[in-house]
Scaffold this motif. Structure first.
Motif, PDB file in Angstrom:
ATOM      1  N   ALA A   1      -5.833   4.637   5.902  1.00 23.32           N
ATOM      2  CA  ALA A   1      -4.884   3.835   5.114  1.00 23.32           C
ATOM      3  C   ALA A   1      -3.751   4.722   4.585  1.00 23.32           C
ATOM      4  N   VAL A   2      -4.094   5.921   4.114  1.00 22.59           N
ATOM      5  CA  VAL A   2      -3.049   6.832   3.622  1.00 22.59           C
ATOM      6  C   VAL A   2      -2.141   7.240   4.793  1.00 22.59           C
ATOM      7  N   THR A   3      -2.749   7.456   5.958  1.00 23.29           N
ATOM      8  CA  THR A   3      -1.975   7.827   7.155  1.00 23.29           C
ATOM      9  C   THR A   3      -1.021   6.699   7.538  1.00 23.29           C
ATOM     10  N   TYR A   4      -1.522   5.478   7.462  1.00 25.84           N
ATOM     11  CA  TYR A   4      -0.702   4.316   7.799  1.00 25.84           C
ATOM     12  C   TYR A   4       0.489   4.221   6.829  1.00 25.84           C
ATOM     13  N   TYR A   5       0.208   4.466   5.558  1.00 25.96           N
ATOM     14  CA  TYR A   5       1.287   4.464   4.563  1.00 25.96           C
ATOM     15  C   TYR A   5       2.342   5.514   4.943  1.00 25.96           C
ATOM     16  N   ALA A   6       1.876   6.727   5.296  1.00 25.93           N
ATOM     17  CA  ALA A   6       2.808   7.814   5.650  1.00 25.93           C
ATOM     18  C   ALA A   6       3.650   7.418   6.869  1.00 25.93           C
ATOM     19  N   MET A   7       3.026   6.762   7.839  1.00 25.39           N
ATOM     20  CA  MET A   7       3.768   6.340   9.040  1.00 25.39           C
ATOM     21  C   MET A   7       4.808   5.272   8.695  1.00 25.39           C
ATOM     22  N   GLN A   8       4.386   4.300   7.896  1.00 21.72           N
ATOM     23  CA  GLN A   8       5.269   3.191   7.530  1.00 21.72           C
ATOM     24  C   GLN A   8       6.470   3.655   6.714  1.00 21.72           C
ATOM     25  N   ASN A   9       6.279   4.758   5.994  1.00 24.08           N
ATOM     26  CA  ASN A   9       7.341   5.237   5.116  1.00 24.08           C
ATOM     27  C   ASN A   9       8.090   6.445   5.693  1.00 24.08           C
ATOM     28  N   GLY A  10       7.918   6.661   6.978  1.00 26.70           N
ATOM     29  CA  GLY A  10       8.655   7.722   7.674  1.00 26.70           C
ATOM     30  C   GLY A  10       8.287   9.128   7.230  1.00 26.70           C
ATOM     31  N   LEU A  11       7.062   9.318   6.750  1.00 28.42           N
ATOM     32  CA  LEU A  11       6.677  10.642   6.256  1.00 28.42           C
ATOM     33  C   LEU A  11       5.979  11.475   7.323  1.00 28.42           C
ATOM     34  N   ILE A  12       5.547  10.827   8.410  1.00 32.37           N
ATOM     35  CA  ILE A  12       4.867  11.574   9.474  1.00 32.37           C
ATOM     36  C   ILE A  12       5.304  11.022  10.836  1.00 32.37           C
ATOM     37  N   SER A  13       5.543  11.953  11.756  1.00 30.31           N
ATOM     38  CA  SER A  13       5.914  11.560  13.122  1.00 30.31           C
ATOM     39  C   SER A  13       5.411  12.653  14.057  1.00 30.31           C
ATOM     40  N   GLU A  14       5.689  12.517  15.347  1.00 33.15           N
ATOM     41  CA  GLU A  14       5.257  13.522  16.329  1.00 33.15           C
ATOM     42  C   GLU A  14       5.799  14.907  15.971  1.00 33.15           C
TER      43      GLU A  14
ATOM     44  N   ILE B   1       2.457  13.705  -1.076  1.00 29.59           N
ATOM     45  CA  ILE B   1       1.742  14.057  -2.315  1.00 29.59           C
ATOM     46  C   ILE B   1       2.438  13.404  -3.517  1.00 29.59           C
ATOM     47  N   TYR B   2       3.768  13.450  -3.504  1.00 28.30           N
ATOM     48  CA  TYR B   2       4.565  12.872  -4.589  1.00 28.30           C
ATOM     49  C   TYR B   2       4.345  11.369  -4.693  1.00 28.30           C
ATOM     50  N   GLN B   3       4.139  10.725  -3.542  1.00 26.79           N
ATOM     51  CA  GLN B   3       4.012   9.255  -3.531  1.00 26.79           C
ATOM     52  C   GLN B   3       2.561   8.762  -3.623  1.00 26.79           C
ATOM     53  N   LEU B   4       1.626   9.695  -3.785  1.00 22.14           N
ATOM     54  CA  LEU B   4       0.206   9.282  -3.794  1.00 22.14           C
ATOM     55  C   LEU B   4      -0.093   8.212  -4.853  1.00 22.14           C
ATOM     56  N   ASN B   5       0.611   8.291  -5.981  1.00 25.45           N
ATOM     57  CA  ASN B   5       0.333   7.300  -7.040  1.00 25.45           C
ATOM     58  C   ASN B   5       0.815   5.892  -6.678  1.00 25.45           C
ATOM     59  N   LYS B   6       1.566   5.789  -5.564  1.00 27.60           N
ATOM     60  CA  LYS B   6       2.019   4.458  -5.121  1.00 27.60           C
ATOM     61  C   LYS B   6       1.037   3.855  -4.121  1.00 27.60           C
ATOM     62  N   ILE B   7       0.004   4.634  -3.794  1.00 28.77           N
ATOM     63  CA  ILE B   7      -0.937   4.175  -2.763  1.00 28.77           C
ATOM     64  C   ILE B   7      -2.211   3.655  -3.418  1.00 28.77           C
ATOM     65  N   ASN B   8      -2.410   2.340  -3.277  1.00 31.10           N
ATOM     66  CA  ASN B   8      -3.607   1.741  -3.866  1.00 31.10           C
ATOM     67  C   ASN B   8      -4.493   1.190  -2.741  1.00 31.10           C
TER      68      ASN B   8
ATOM     69  N   GLU C   1      -2.631   5.592  17.630  1.00 31.12           N
ATOM     70  CA  GLU C   1      -1.517   6.268  16.957  1.00 31.12           C
ATOM     71  C   GLU C   1      -1.957   6.787  15.574  1.00 31.12           C
ATOM     72  N   VAL C   2      -2.640   5.920  14.813  1.00 27.54           N
ATOM     73  CA  VAL C   2      -3.149   6.352  13.502  1.00 27.54           C
ATOM     74  C   VAL C   2      -4.181   7.472  13.703  1.00 27.54           C
ATOM     75  N   SER C   3      -5.061   7.311  14.689  1.00 23.94           N
ATOM     76  CA  SER C   3      -6.065   8.349  14.973  1.00 23.94           C
ATOM     77  C   SER C   3      -5.395   9.688  15.285  1.00 23.94           C
TER      78      SER C   3
END
Ligand code: DC
Length: 231
Positions: A40-53, A62-69, A98-100
């Motif tokens: 779920a955290v990975t999916y959040y990172a993907m959706q918010n452009g924080l992780i890519s190939e 890390i800064y946005q962790l408090n937005k992840i529930n 992709e998430v994997s």
């Protein structure tokens, strides 16, 4: 009958969640899929452009962790709890290749682990819980009454995962699935924080050649023996 904590760890696609769900149903316990939380955290990172190939903006995550529930809601039809990210059901979205492909990088971030481990410990406070993951018997519940460590050959695991993805209608190639299984094995066992290792007191179960019924009966026997010992 006393309620115990059952910790199930092991490599990816070793059937941890299958046996955990069976046990939870049989015993009336709560099942927690901790891999779903890292996904779920990975999916959040993907959706918010924080992780890519090519890039992983760890600091921003890390800064946005408090937005992840992350929460779970029991689905009567399915017979297990589905995972929600900020109140959106993302059970299907987190199971893609992709998430994997990104999840082991996200799961290696200590701040992510700290947040999720804390939540997992709260969910298991009342006992009567079956939790599966990579660090349940070593970090989350080092005092769990029963610890299982599941293994199977990489090829067997890739085949299972491939069949699951094909059944869902995903277009995948077996060799890509095997590559992902091997890469995750390496990353999950070599990360600095809470690497996947068998707890000293965990019972190893190699299910490469066990049918689902054989595996369930074996595990249920261990559970019954553990509960008797606790009484
Ligand atoms: O069980 P799974 O394949 O859904 O888990 C996805 C990833 O999450 C796995 O490759 C490693 C990570 N994970 C972890 O580091 N600690 C856990 N307790 C559970 C999963």
């Amino acid at each position: 009958m006393s309620k115990i904590t059952i910790a199930i760890d092991g490599y990816s696609s070793t059937g941890k969640s299958t046996v955990a769900k069976q046990l939870a149903k049989q015993l009336g316990y709560v099942y927690v899929d901790t891999g779903a939380m890292y996904r779920a955290v990975t999916y959040y990172a993907m959706q918010n452009g924080l992780i890519s190939e090519t890039d992983f903006n760890k600091e921003a995550l890390i800064y946005q962790l408090n937005k992840i529930n992350i929460s779970f809601e029991f689905n009567d039809g399915l017979g297990f709890a589905e995972v929600y990210l900020n109140n959106e059901n993302i059970e299907k979205q987190i199971r893609t290749l992709e998430v994997s492909g990104f999840v082991s990088q996200v799961a290696a971030v200590s701040e992510v682990r700290q947040k999720l481990v804390e939540q997992q410990q709260q969910m298991g406070e009342a006992r009567g819980v079956v939790m599966d993951g990579r660090d349940i018997g070593t970090v989350v519940f080092p005092k769990a009454e029963l610890k299982l460590f599941m293994t199977a050959s990489a090829e067997t695991r890739a085949e299972r995962r491939y069949n699951e993805l094909i059944e869902r209608g995903d277009q995948v190639v077996y060799n890509d699935v095997l590559k992902n299984v091997l890469e995750r094995d390496y990353l999950d066992t070599h990360r600095k924080d809470s690497p996947l290792i068998k707890a000293e007191d965990a019972i190893e179960i190699d299910n490469s050649k066990l049918s689902l019924d054989e595996q369930f009966n074996k595990v249920l026997q261990l559970v019954k023996m553990t509960i008797e010992d606790c009484e």
